[in-house]
Design a protein around this motif. Structure first.
Motif, mmCIF file in Angstrom:
data_model
loop_
_atom_site.group_PDB
_atom_site.id
_atom_site.type_symbol
_atom_site.label_atom_id
_atom_site.label_comp_id
_atom_site.label_asym_id
_atom_site.label_seq_id
_atom_site.Cartn_x
_atom_site.Cartn_y
_atom_site.Cartn_z
ATOM 1 N N HIS B 60 0.824 -1.191 0.005
ATOM 2 C CA HIS B 60 -0.025 0.138 0.011
ATOM 3 C C HIS B 60 0.786 1.019 -0.030
ATOM 4 O O HIS B 60 0.588 2.265 0.581
ATOM 5 N N LYS B 77 -0.479 9.216 -2.496
ATOM 6 C CA LYS B 77 0.321 8.634 -1.413
ATOM 7 C C LYS B 77 -0.303 8.101 -0.335
ATOM 8 O O LYS B 77 -1.543 8.722 0.142
ATOM 9 N N TYR B 78 0.181 7.384 0.538
ATOM 10 C CA TYR B 78 -0.167 6.962 1.951
ATOM 11 C C TYR B 78 -1.571 6.531 2.018
ATOM 12 O O TYR B 78 -2.396 6.883 2.641
ATOM 13 N N PRO B 79 -1.844 5.654 1.131
ATOM 14 C CA PRO B 79 -3.380 4.982 1.153
ATOM 15 C C PRO B 79 -3.368 4.042 2.381
ATOM 16 O O PRO B 79 -2.227 3.560 2.788
ATOM 17 N N ARG B 100 -3.242 7.200 5.981
ATOM 18 C CA ARG B 100 -2.519 7.267 7.236
ATOM 19 C C ARG B 100 -1.169 8.051 7.255
ATOM 20 O O ARG B 100 -0.416 7.451 6.451
ATOM 21 N N ASP B 102 1.914 9.697 9.647
ATOM 22 C CA ASP B 102 2.382 9.991 10.898
ATOM 23 C C ASP B 102 1.335 9.457 12.181
ATOM 24 O O ASP B 102 0.977 9.904 12.934
ATOM 25 N N CYS B 103 1.149 8.229 11.769
ATOM 26 C CA CYS B 103 0.090 7.544 12.960
ATOM 27 C C CYS B 103 -0.979 8.182 13.204
ATOM 28 O O CYS B 103 -1.627 8.028 14.244
ATOM 29 N N GLN B 126 -8.804 5.578 16.186
ATOM 30 C CA GLN B 126 -7.534 4.822 16.437
ATOM 31 C C GLN B 126 -6.724 4.282 15.363
ATOM 32 O O GLN B 126 -5.694 4.635 15.144
ATOM 33 N N ASP B 127 -7.761 3.405 14.731
ATOM 34 C CA ASP B 127 -7.217 2.828 13.327
ATOM 35 C C ASP B 127 -8.468 2.481 12.494
ATOM 36 O O ASP B 127 -9.320 1.625 12.858
#
Lengths: 598, 410
Positions: B60, B77-79, B100, B102-103, B126-127
């Motif tokens: 990913h 980017k960053y999917p 997502r 930087d957390c 959170q997630d």
């Protein structure tokens, strides 16, 4: 009075010296004297009286006793016994009237005192019994008190125990709560810990991803490519547009338009719903009013009140309705008014229904109630009917299911047999068709066969004829040849004629004939053989045979026998057999011929 | 493999080789090949306009948008690597992508026509586990992973409309479904309950529990029961279907039918392993009927049963109990008709009029592993291991009266 008693009693009795002593000592124990006197007073004072009386006053001391008595009486407040003194020196004359009065007074007093005494005695008795009673009560109460004290102590003990238990339970509860809290804290802390760890791992992972990304991008793989044959038009047929600030603004606009449309749509829906609900509420209100207004006939006060209220409400509501229809229906106050009026109506209706219920429960024999009962009966009957119907329907469904199942299985048999029949019929027909075809073909074949056989027969006959002709012709030729000695031309003629007309089959026969001919024709044989070879290019073996035969002719006749045998294996299949056939068929002919020729 | 939305192209992706090939239906000689090379390929799908292909690279790392019109490439980017990270609106205008950085979780909304970034906002999760658009395209539902029960509702322009959380600490959301009218959002969770949120206040309207014992006499419970086999082996009846003679093995295979079981009734439950992750409990499958009148659910504790809820009355309507665990179910796109498959050789159909169990004809066993309705609601594709079967439903008659078949190997 006790003192008085002590004084008077000795005064009354005035007998013995003891008593006179007592007169001097007025403050003696009254109780003993009193008791004595009581005893004395109870007995009719017949004997003692005289003695007492004589003890006090004798004949000597009359004056003294009178004076004493007078003193005593005056101190007691009685009038004096003496007459009024006329002069100072004159003797005090005893006033008998006064004495008698005093005596009467004293008697009265005595009686009074006796009465009083009796009263007192009865009172004393009463008090004594009361005292006993009270003492017994007191004892009982003391016992009760003891018992209750013990109970109290017991209860207190129990209470204490329960309180202990309670405290323990509270303590336990607190402990549990603390534990729960602790566990929750633990969970929270663990969660944070896990989150922290996760974040750390994620950062690592992100770093790896970044690195990988860099690698991937840096490599500038020529492989990452798209290979399209040609461009495809857009789905909506329009051209693509450049990305500018205008397009961004346009996108925003579109997005907001979509949102607004959605909100408007929803608002419309909600407004419609609101309007409908309001209508329903108003209808309900009207119906409730109409339900309650015919109650004017009932002679109850409350009903009147309610109708009064209803009427007023109707008027109000009429006004409200008009107002509502005028205004926009989303007004807060209008809404409140509507809900309040509905609530009011509902309350009135509820109270009315409650009244009716009370009526019903109170009166059992009224027609109203009978109607109820009847209606209930009707209701029950109807429910029974419905239940019966349901049962019947269920049974019907079951039977139908069964029938369906049966049909499903039975249907199979019928349909399958039908189908089988159908299939068989089809097959039969097909078979018939095929049969007819087959028959036709058979006929054709028969015909053909017959024609072929005829042709073969004809052919055979022709062959025979031809053979005979040939034989005759050969004979002639042979005769001719033997007469004339022209091998070349004749031979040529012969063989050309023969080669032209004869078959391969006949030729070896012919060659045999030739071979069997005497060496007189040996000159022509090489030519013959050459001719033969020309005419028969397909049979090199023949050539060799011919040469051999020729040689054999030259050499000896015994070879002749060999050659046919040699010939036989050289020829293939049919030719061989036919050859043999021809050879066999004409064993007589040839030798016959040759013999004849020879 | 995927059809494009306008049915003109077919996309074939080979994940292992990192290749995507596109074929055209109108021009058989047209071809297109996209090679991701070393970037690798994990997922590939069409955009709703049928002219762009979105490839998710390995790990990913990024989402590449390949355009068939302009041969251009865009990168996102960053999917986020999650269950349902990419969602398109029904009208195909917008795409929501979970990211997502930087957390922290973010959601980006793109305009599909030119792939411009419309909105980018962070979410308080959170997630993030999934995103889904409402059918009206105006609300985006975003939910957290199963460790925390949290649903966030965002408007199209990125405003947070509402947050809903039913409880904490226990395992949370398992499945989410919008009703087709966008009026309700059904959330199925690990505690075996479905909670319905309404679109006006975004508060819970009601919750549906899935107890193993059903006692309400108003619910109808259909239980699948094996029909008794035909008596005697000598009785070989030709089957009523037009397919021809069936071999002996199939005739011996049992037919089944539904019978109405009387309430109260208790269903078969399955005890999930307590110490493993992703336990088999909770409401794992949710589907609304196209008219939003019914909601079909499956509680993974009770894998053999399908529960149908009446949304008008907000109560349990029907429970269908099968003999084998239910693999999947799907509503007819036109009417309230539910098709269920359990991996056996039967397909089950339910409608408010009744339910029926139909055996798939064919040589040998045909395990129905998945099913898919045609958009007109007239036919149903049943997928087996290496066969598929098309089922046609006559519209004039009742459900399942006619059953045609066409076999071919895939």
């Amino acid at each position: 009075m006790g003192d008085w008693m002590t004084v008077t009693d000795p005064g009354l009795s005035a007998e013995s010296q003891n008593i006179s002593l007592y007169t001097s000592e007025t403050k003696m124990s009254p109780s003993s004297l009193y008791s004595q006197q009581v005893l004395c007073s109870s007995i009719p004072l017949s004997k003692n009286v005289h003695s007492f009386f004589s003890a006090f006053c004798t004949e000597e001391n009359i004056e003294q006793s009178i004076s004493y008595l007078d003193q005593e009486l005056t101190t007691f407040g009685f009038p004096s016994l003496y007459e009024e003194p006329k002069s100072k020196e004159a003797k005090k004359e005893l006033n008998i009237v006064a004495v008698l009065n005093c005596m009467n007074e004293l008697l009265v007093l005595q009686r009074k005192n006796l009465l009083a005494q009796e009263n007192v005695e009865t009172q004393n008795l009463k008090l004594g019994s009361d005292m006993d009673h009270l003492q017994s009560c007191y004892a009982k109460l003391k016992e009760q008190l003891e018992a209750s004290r013990r109970e109290i102590i017991g209860l207190q003990e129990r209470d204490r125990q329960l309180q202990c238990k309670n405290r323990n339970l509270h303590q336990l509860l607190k402990n549990e709560k603390d534990e729960v809290q602790k566990l929750q804290n633990i969970i929270a802390s663990r969660a944070t810990q896990y989150n922290h760890d996760m974040k750390r791992k994620e950062r690592e992972y992100n770093k790896l991803k970044e690195r990988l990304h860099q690698l991937v991008m840096n490599k500038k793989d020529k492989k990452i490519a798209m290979d399209v044959l040609n461009y495809v038009g857009r789905a909506d047929g329009k051209r693509g547009s450049w990305r500018t600030g205008k397009t961004e603004a346009r996108n925003e606009d579109e997005m907001y338009k979509i949102l607004l449309n959605d909100y408007e749509y929803r608002q419309k829906q909600i407004l419609m719903e609101n309007a409908e609900l309001k209508k329903v509420l108003q209808q309900m209100k009207k119906e409730m009013i109409s339900l309650l207004s015919p109650q004017k006939k009932t002679p109850r006060e409350r009903a009147d009140e309610s109708t009064g209220a209803v009427i007023s409400d109707v008027e109000e509501d009429g006004g409200e309705l008009s107002r509502e229809s005028m205004w926009d229906l989303s007004c807060e106050t209008v809404r409140e008014q509507l809900t309040n009026s509905i609530r009011k109506q509902w309350r009135i209706l509820k109270s009315h229904v409650e009244k009716l219920d009370n009526q019903v429960s109170k009166v059992n024999l009224e027609g109203f109630n009978d109607e109820d009962v009847i209606s209930r009966q009707d209701h029950e009957q109807e429910t029974e009917k419905l239940e019966l119907e349901i049962q019947q329907c269920k049974e019907m469904i079951k039977t139908q299911q069964q029938l369906l199942q049966q049909l499903a299985t039975a249907c199979d048999d019928d349909t399958t047999s039908l189908l089988r029949d159908c299939y068989l019929l089809e097959e039969k027909e097909r078979l018939k068709e095929e049969w007819s075809l087959f028959k036709e073909q058979k006929k054709n074949f028969e015909r053909e066969r017959r024609s072929f056989t005829e042709a073969a027969i004809r052919l055979g006959l022709e062959r025979k004829a031809f053979e005979e002709e040939r034989a005759s012709w050969l004979k002639q030729q042979f005769l001719n040849m033997t007469t004339f000695d022209h091998p070349n031309s004749e031979n040529v003629k012969l063989f050309s004629a023969f080669s032209g007309s004869s078959d391969q089959d006949n030729l070896p026969v012919h060659s045999k004939q030739r071979q069997k001919k005497p060496p007189s024709t040996s000159n022509g044989s090489p030519v013959c053989t050459s001719k033969m070879t020309k005419s028969l290019p397909a049979s090199p073996t023949l050539d060799s045979c011919q040469t051999r035969s020729c040689v054999s002719e030259h050499s000896s006749v015994s070879v002749l026998t060999v050659t046919p045998e040699e010939m036989k294996p050289d020829q293939v299949g049919r030719e061989c057999t036919s050859q043999t056939w021809s050879v066999v068929s004409r064993p007589g002919a040839q030798p016959g011929c040759s013999v004849d020729a020879l | 493999m995927e059809w494009s939305a306008d049915s003109l192209f077919i996309l074939c992706a080979m994940y292992k080789r990192g290749l995507v090939q596109v074929w055209s239906l109108e021009q058989p000689e047209w071809h297109c090949k996209i090679d991701e090379g070393s970037a690798g390929l994990v997922a590939s799908c069409w955009s709703p306009d049928g002219r762009h292909i979105l490839n998710t690279t390995e790990f990913h790392l990024r989402v590449t948008v390949w355009s068939l019109c302009t041969k251009s490439v865009s990168y996102i980017k960053y999917p986020k690597a999650c269950q349902q990270g990419m969602a398109f609106t029904r009208d195909g205008r917008y795409m929501a992508l979970a990211e997502r950085r930087d957390c922290k979780d973010f959601v980006s909304i793109f305009v599909c026509s030119d792939w411009q970034l419309l909105r980018h906002f962070d979410t308080d999760t959170q997630d993030l586990a999934g995103v889904e658009w409402a059918p009206n395209g105006c609300v985006l539902a975003v939910w957290d992973s199963c460790l925390e029960y949290k649903v966030l509702l965002y408007s199209l322009d990125g405003r947070l409309l509402s947050v809903y959380s039913a409880y904490e600490w226990s395992l949370g959301i398992k499945s989410v479904a919008w009703s087709p009218s966008s009026q309700f959002l059904a959330i199925g969770s690990y505690d075996g309950k479905v909670r319905l949120l309404n679109h006006v206040t975004w508060k819970m309207t009601t919750e549906f529990g899935h107890p193993a014992a059903i006692s309400n006499p108003k619910t109808v419970v259909y239980r699948e029961v094996e029909k008794s086999p035909p008596p005697g082996l000598g009785h070989l009846s030709l089957p009523p279907s037009r397919a021809g003679a069936r071999p002996l093995t199939n005739a011996a295979a049992s037919e089944s039918k539904y019978e109405v079981a009387s309430v109260p009734i208790s269903l078969q439950t399955l005890k999930p392993a307590a110490d493993r992750a992703n336990p088999r409990m909770g409401v794992g499958m949710l589907a609304f009927s196209p008219d939003s009148y019914f909601l079909a659910t499956r509680n993974d504790n009770i894998p053999n049963a399908v529960w149908v809820w009446d949304i008008q009355k907000l109560r349990l309507f029907v429970v269908l109990e099968q003999l084998c665990p239910v693999r999947s179910f799907q509503w007819d796109p036109q009417q309230p008709r539910l098709a269920i498959c359990t991996g056996g050789n039967k397909v089950y159909l339910w409608s408010p009029a009744g339910c029926v169990s139909v055996q798939v004809p064919g040589e040998g066993d045909f395990p129905v592993l998945a099913l898919c309705w045609h958009s007109s609601g007239d036919s149903l594709a049943l997928l087996g291991k290496d066969h598929f079967c098309l089922c046609f439903l006559e519209t004039s008659k009742d459900v399942g009266a006619a059953f045609g078949r066409r076999d071919s190997c895939t």
